[in-house]
Design a protein around this motif. Structure first.
Motif, PDB file in Angstrom:
ATOM      1  N   GLU A 154      47.068  35.235  65.422  1.00 14.80           N
ATOM      2  CA  GLU A 154      47.288  33.815  65.755  1.00 14.80           C
ATOM      3  C   GLU A 154      46.686  32.912  64.672  1.00 14.80           C
ATOM      4  OE1 GLU A 154      46.361  32.203  69.951  1.00 14.80           O
ATOM      5  OE2 GLU A 154      44.822  31.278  68.694  1.00 14.80           O
ATOM      6  N   GLU A 155      45.478  33.262  64.236  1.00 14.28           N
ATOM      7  CA  GLU A 155      44.809  32.468  63.193  1.00 14.28           C
ATOM      8  C   GLU A 155      45.627  32.507  61.894  1.00 14.28           C
ATOM      9  OE1 GLU A 155      41.253  34.075  61.313  1.00 14.28           O
ATOM     10  OE2 GLU A 155      40.241  32.150  61.504  1.00 14.28           O
TER      11      GLU A 155
ATOM     12  N   GLU B 101      48.839  30.393  62.218  1.00 12.61           N
ATOM     13  CA  GLU B 101      48.561  28.946  62.113  1.00 12.61           C
ATOM     14  C   GLU B 101      48.280  28.534  60.677  1.00 12.61           C
ATOM     15  OE1 GLU B 101      45.428  27.886  64.791  1.00 12.61           O
ATOM     16  OE2 GLU B 101      46.615  28.508  66.527  1.00 12.61           O
ATOM     17  N   ARG B 102      47.525  29.359  59.950  1.00 17.94           N
ATOM     18  CA  ARG B 102      47.175  29.001  58.561  1.00 17.94           C
ATOM     19  C   ARG B 102      48.432  28.988  57.685  1.00 17.94           C
ATOM     20  NH1 ARG B 102      42.231  29.614  56.628  1.00 17.94           N
ATOM     21  NH2 ARG B 102      41.781  28.881  58.727  1.00 17.94           N
TER      22      ARG B 102
ATOM     23  N   GLU C 209      50.210  25.881  58.380  1.00 13.03           N
ATOM     24  CA  GLU C 209      49.542  24.760  57.687  1.00 13.03           C
ATOM     25  C   GLU C 209      49.908  24.763  56.207  1.00 13.03           C
ATOM     26  OE1 GLU C 209      45.278  23.885  58.195  1.00 13.03           O
ATOM     27  OE2 GLU C 209      45.357  25.195  59.928  1.00 13.03           O
TER      28      GLU C 209
ATOM     29  N   ASP D 153      53.365  23.510  55.736  1.00 14.39           N
ATOM     30  CA  ASP D 153      53.380  22.041  55.870  1.00 14.39           C
ATOM     31  C   ASP D 153      52.857  21.386  54.591  1.00 14.39           C
ATOM     32  OD1 ASP D 153      54.282  22.237  58.465  1.00 14.39           O
ATOM     33  OD2 ASP D 153      52.300  21.991  59.379  1.00 14.39           O
ATOM     34  N   GLN D 154      51.756  21.914  54.075  1.00 11.30           N
ATOM     35  CA  GLN D 154      51.179  21.342  52.842  1.00 11.30           C
ATOM     36  C   GLN D 154      52.197  21.407  51.701  1.00 11.30           C
ATOM     37  OE1 GLN D 154      47.426  23.095  51.635  1.00 11.30           O
ATOM     38  NE2 GLN D 154      46.633  23.101  53.705  1.00 11.30           N
TER      39      GLN D 154
ATOM     40  N   ILE E 163      54.927  18.800  52.187  1.00 11.32           N
ATOM     41  CA  ILE E 163      54.430  17.450  51.878  1.00 11.32           C
ATOM     42  C   ILE E 163      54.358  17.256  50.360  1.00 11.32           C
ATOM     43  CG2 ILE E 163      52.332  16.003  51.956  1.00 11.32           C
ATOM     44  CD1 ILE E 163      51.931  17.130  54.852  1.00 11.32           C
ATOM     45  N   HIS E 164      54.031  18.327  49.641  1.00 11.94           N
ATOM     46  CA  HIS E 164      53.866  18.212  48.178  1.00 11.94           C
ATOM     47  C   HIS E 164      55.080  18.793  47.429  1.00 11.94           C
ATOM     48  CE1 HIS E 164      49.802  16.538  48.225  1.00 11.94           C
ATOM     49  NE2 HIS E 164      49.718  17.165  49.367  1.00 11.94           N
TER      50      HIS E 164
ATOM     51  N   ASP F  85      42.458  31.984  52.717  1.00 10.93           N
ATOM     52  CA  ASP F  85      41.429  30.947  52.569  1.00 10.93           C
ATOM     53  C   ASP F  85      42.108  29.639  52.162  1.00 10.93           C
ATOM     54  OD1 ASP F  85      39.855  33.141  52.922  1.00 10.93           O
ATOM     55  OD2 ASP F  85      38.578  32.805  51.170  1.00 10.93           O
ATOM     56  N   TYR F  86      41.532  28.507  52.580  1.00  6.33           N
ATOM     57  CA  TYR F  86      42.154  27.214  52.267  1.00  6.33           C
ATOM     58  C   TYR F  86      42.338  26.992  50.767  1.00  6.33           C
ATOM     59  CZ  TYR F  86      42.325  25.374  56.987  1.00  6.33           C
ATOM     60  OH  TYR F  86      42.644  25.166  58.297  1.00  6.33           O
ATOM     61  N   ASP F  87      41.429  27.535  49.954  1.00  5.95           N
ATOM     62  CA  ASP F  87      41.556  27.247  48.514  1.00  5.95           C
ATOM     63  C   ASP F  87      42.594  28.135  47.828  1.00  5.95           C
ATOM     64  OD1 ASP F  87      39.789  29.448  48.773  1.00  5.95           O
ATOM     65  OD2 ASP F  87      39.012  29.092  46.759  1.00  5.95           O
TER      66      ASP F  87
ATOM     67  N   ALA G  13      45.749  27.659  48.410  1.00  7.66           N
ATOM     68  CA  ALA G  13      46.957  26.818  48.279  1.00  7.66           C
ATOM     69  C   ALA G  13      46.822  25.886  47.085  1.00  7.66           C
ATOM     70  CB  ALA G  13      47.142  26.011  49.547  1.00  7.66           C
TER      71      ALA G  13
ATOM     72  N   LYS H 201      49.723  15.484  59.995  1.00  8.46           N
ATOM     73  CA  LYS H 201      49.494  16.574  59.030  1.00  8.46           C
ATOM     74  C   LYS H 201      48.751  16.034  57.810  1.00  8.46           C
ATOM     75  CE  LYS H 201      53.389  19.149  60.636  1.00  8.46           C
ATOM     76  NZ  LYS H 201      54.819  19.368  60.553  1.00  8.46           N
ATOM     77  N   PRO H 202      47.639  16.676  57.428  1.00  8.71           N
ATOM     78  CA  PRO H 202      46.866  16.166  56.288  1.00  8.71           C
ATOM     79  C   PRO H 202      47.712  16.088  55.015  1.00  8.71           C
ATOM     80  CG  PRO H 202      45.628  17.854  57.443  1.00  8.71           C
ATOM     81  CD  PRO H 202      47.001  17.855  58.035  1.00  8.71           C
TER      82      PRO H 202
ATOM     83  N   PRO I  64      46.933  20.360  48.357  1.00  9.90           N
ATOM     84  CA  PRO I  64      46.648  21.731  48.788  1.00  9.90           C
ATOM     85  C   PRO I  64      45.457  22.288  48.002  1.00  9.90           C
ATOM     86  CG  PRO I  64      49.001  21.411  48.489  1.00  9.90           C
ATOM     87  CD  PRO I  64      48.335  20.166  47.978  1.00  9.90           C
ATOM     88  N   GLY I  65      44.552  22.949  48.688  1.00  7.01           N
ATOM     89  CA  GLY I  65      43.359  23.501  48.043  1.00  7.01           C
ATOM     90  C   GLY I  65      42.157  22.581  48.112  1.00  7.01           C
TER      91      GLY I  65
ATOM     92  N   PHE J 243      39.942  20.288  53.589  1.00 11.24           N
ATOM     93  CA  PHE J 243      40.600  21.084  54.644  1.00 11.24           C
ATOM     94  C   PHE J 243      39.569  21.954  55.378  1.00 11.24           C
ATOM     95  CE2 PHE J 243      44.470  20.373  52.083  1.00 11.24           C
ATOM     96  CZ  PHE J 243      45.367  20.057  53.092  1.00 11.24           C
TER      97      PHE J 243
ATOM     98  N   ILE K 194      35.626  25.949  44.839  1.00 13.49           N
ATOM     99  CA  ILE K 194      35.163  26.863  45.895  1.00 13.49           C
ATOM    100  C   ILE K 194      34.809  28.250  45.349  1.00 13.49           C
ATOM    101  CG2 ILE K 194      35.995  28.133  47.940  1.00 13.49           C
ATOM    102  CD1 ILE K 194      36.731  25.558  49.151  1.00 13.49           C
TER     103      ILE K 194
END
Ligand SMILES: Cc1ncc(C[n+]2csc(CCOP(=O)(O)OP(=O)(O)O)c2C)c(N)n1
Ligand code: SF4
Ligand SMILES: [Mg+2]
Lengths: 175, 299
Positions: free
Chosen positions: A26-27, A30-31, A34, A37-38, A41-42, A92-94, A96, B25-26, B30-31, B35, B222
């Motif tokens: 699930e985690e 979701e990531r 996300e 989506d990012q 947007i970009h 990990d978020y970084d 992307a 949505k943010p 990205p990165g 976040f 990071i």
């Protein structure tokens, strides 16, 4: 950086182990959503499509595990929560970046599969229950299959343009 | 056999991170480190266990200041540098709310720097989270008060000539009772810090080294944090000593120490508590509400 909090692996029951596996999927789902989506947007459409696909895969794994959980333990309450896991299979978020190539997105996914594999490998020696061990071995082996799948896709993906990272920055919207 | 124990310190919390995530949505790059900070805030709020409608989140202006909009709490993405005065006013008017303030290093230590000492000396029960990326992200990468000396930016083409502000020393020297630092390179650690800051009675300051991927340097990212960060508890730090905290805080900009620098073992009363005390003391002699105007009318 993946980690857990409050999980006692030597005494983990099969129900809790299944719930844990469900939460991990699930985690990750979701990531990836996300990330998709990012990317949208970009204006990074290929990577967005790929991350959407990964989210779909993780959701498929989650629902398969959830069906097994219901079959075996019906609606017995869960004692594992999302607050106990951090980025086990979720990238990990970084990982992307705006305008990341398809190949870079695949590499990020590969690192996540490797992370999940490492989680099960590290947990297995602590497991005492045979049924939990069998489940974790199954999940560990699945991560190997996923890694191979992603590696094959990386080979097929177009080569990255040889440009410095700075050329790929998107800028914030003024205020 | 239930063998996993819920580690939420408020074991009765029925909230999860999802309850604090808004539909917006943010739009961060990205990165961006923010976040991870957002994720840590969701998790900390879930552990605290208060519903979103009892929480207000005030920010200034900047990339980081967009953060309240991404939560389901009441939010105000207010005016550049003014998150603290607004948050203090709100806390005085609505003491029952859990009030968070947040923003960037520019917002908090440049244009808003003058508000920080006053928030500290008043000691309202607030948590102030600064996402310190050592740059003005939103306005496209100018020098900020925490940019290291020598940093090249669009406003310092040959490298900055100025010494940076040290946010940790700044707030410790003004007498803040709770001072901590975290990084989104360690989201579990950051979650624990933010949760503790929220639970702390009084003004609590959390500096988060939150990298800007678009304008930051490689050694501010990071990956670098993961390689160099050290937890304060692993270096034998006594967080009850302001002197030790000041000593450790000197490493800002050269080392990355995370955790609680200072936690006052006997926290002073909050402004809210003093105001309530004063109100109770004056109440017996106070004019009834319907006669209050008489106090201003000469007879
Ligand atoms: C009164 C005022 N002055 C200047 C600005 C322009 N401005 C917007 S954000 C910002 C700085 C942002 O830097 P920081 O607070 O560090 O946030 P970040 O974007 O790095 O997260 C500035 C100077 C403004 N919006 N209002
Ligand atoms: S410009 Fe920097 S701080 Fe702003 S969203 Fe992008 S990465 Fe984050
Ligand atoms: Mg900044």
């Amino acid at each position: 950086m993946s980690s857990t909090k409050g999980i006692n692996f030597p005494t983990l029951s099969l129900k809790d182990a299944l719930d844990l596996a469900i939460l991990i999927e699930e985690e990750a789902c979701e990531r990836y959503q996300e990330f998709a989506d990012q990317m949208e947007i970009h204006r990074t459409h290929e990577a967005a499509q790929f991350f959407r696909l990964m989210a779909g895969n993780e959701e498929k794994h989650r629902s398969e595990l959830a069906a097994r959980r219901v079959e075996r333990f019906a609606a017995q309450p869960s004692s594992v929560t999302r607050s106990m896991i951090f980025d086990i299979e979720a990238p990990d978020y970084d990982e992307a970046r705006a305008f990341m190539t398809e190949r870079a997105a695949l590499r990020a996914a590969l690192r996540s599969e490797e992370k999940a594999y490492a989680f099960f490998v590290a947990a297995l020696p602590q497991i005492k229950d045979d049924a939990v061990r069998a489940l974790f071995e199954e999940l560990r082996d699945e991560e190997v299959e996923h890694q191979e799948l992603v590696r094959r896709e990386i080979k097929k993906a177009p080569a990255d343009p040889n440009l410095p990272d700075d050329d790929f920055g998107d800028e914030p919207v003024g205020q | 056999m239930a063998t996993a124990t819920n580690p939420d310190s408020s074991a009765t919390s029925t909230f999860t991170s999802k309850d604090f995530k808004s539909d917006l949505k943010p739009i961060w790059c990205p990165g961006c480190g923010d976040f991870g900070v957002l994720q840590a805030i969701y998790r900390a709020l879930a552990a605290i266990g208060r519903p979103p409608h009892e929480i207000a989140f005030i920010s200034g202006i900047g990339c980081s200041s967009r953060i309240p909009g991404y939560t389901t709490a009441y939010g105000f993405n207010s005016v550049h540098g003014r998150s603290l005065p607004i948050a203090q006013g709100l806390k005085l008017a609505r003491p029952e709310l859990l009030v968070l303030a947040a923003g960037g290093d520019g917002d908090g230590f440049s244009i808003g720097g003058g508000h920080v000492p006053h928030a500290i000396r008043r000691n309202d029960d607030l948590t102030y989270i600064v996402m310190d990326n050592q740059t003005y992200g939103l306005t496209k990468g100018q020098l900020s008060p925490t940019s290291p000396k020598g940093q090249r930016t669009v406003t310092s083409a040959h490298g900055s000539l100025e010494n940076p502000v040290n946010p940790l020393m700044y707030v410790l020297a003004y007498g803040a009772s709770f001072v901590a630092q975290g990084t989104p390179a360690d989201i579990p650690g950051l979650t624990a810090i933010i949760e503790e800051a929220i639970r702390f009675p009084g003004f609590a300051f959390v500096n988060v080294q939150s990298p800007c991927v678009t304008y930051g340097e490689e050694n501010q990212q990071i990956k670098h944090h993961k390689a160099v960060m050290k937890k304060l508890e692993s270096v034998g730090h006594d967080a009850t000593s302001r002197i030790q905290a000041l000593d450790k805080a000197q490493t800002y900009g050269t080392e990355l120490l995370t955790g609680v620098f200072f936690r006052d073992p006997t926290p002073p009363p909050t402004l809210g508590a003093l105001v309530r005390q004063r109100q109770e003391a004056l109440m017996p002699n106070a004019a009834p509400r319907e006669r209050i105007l008489d106090l201003f009318v000469q007879r």
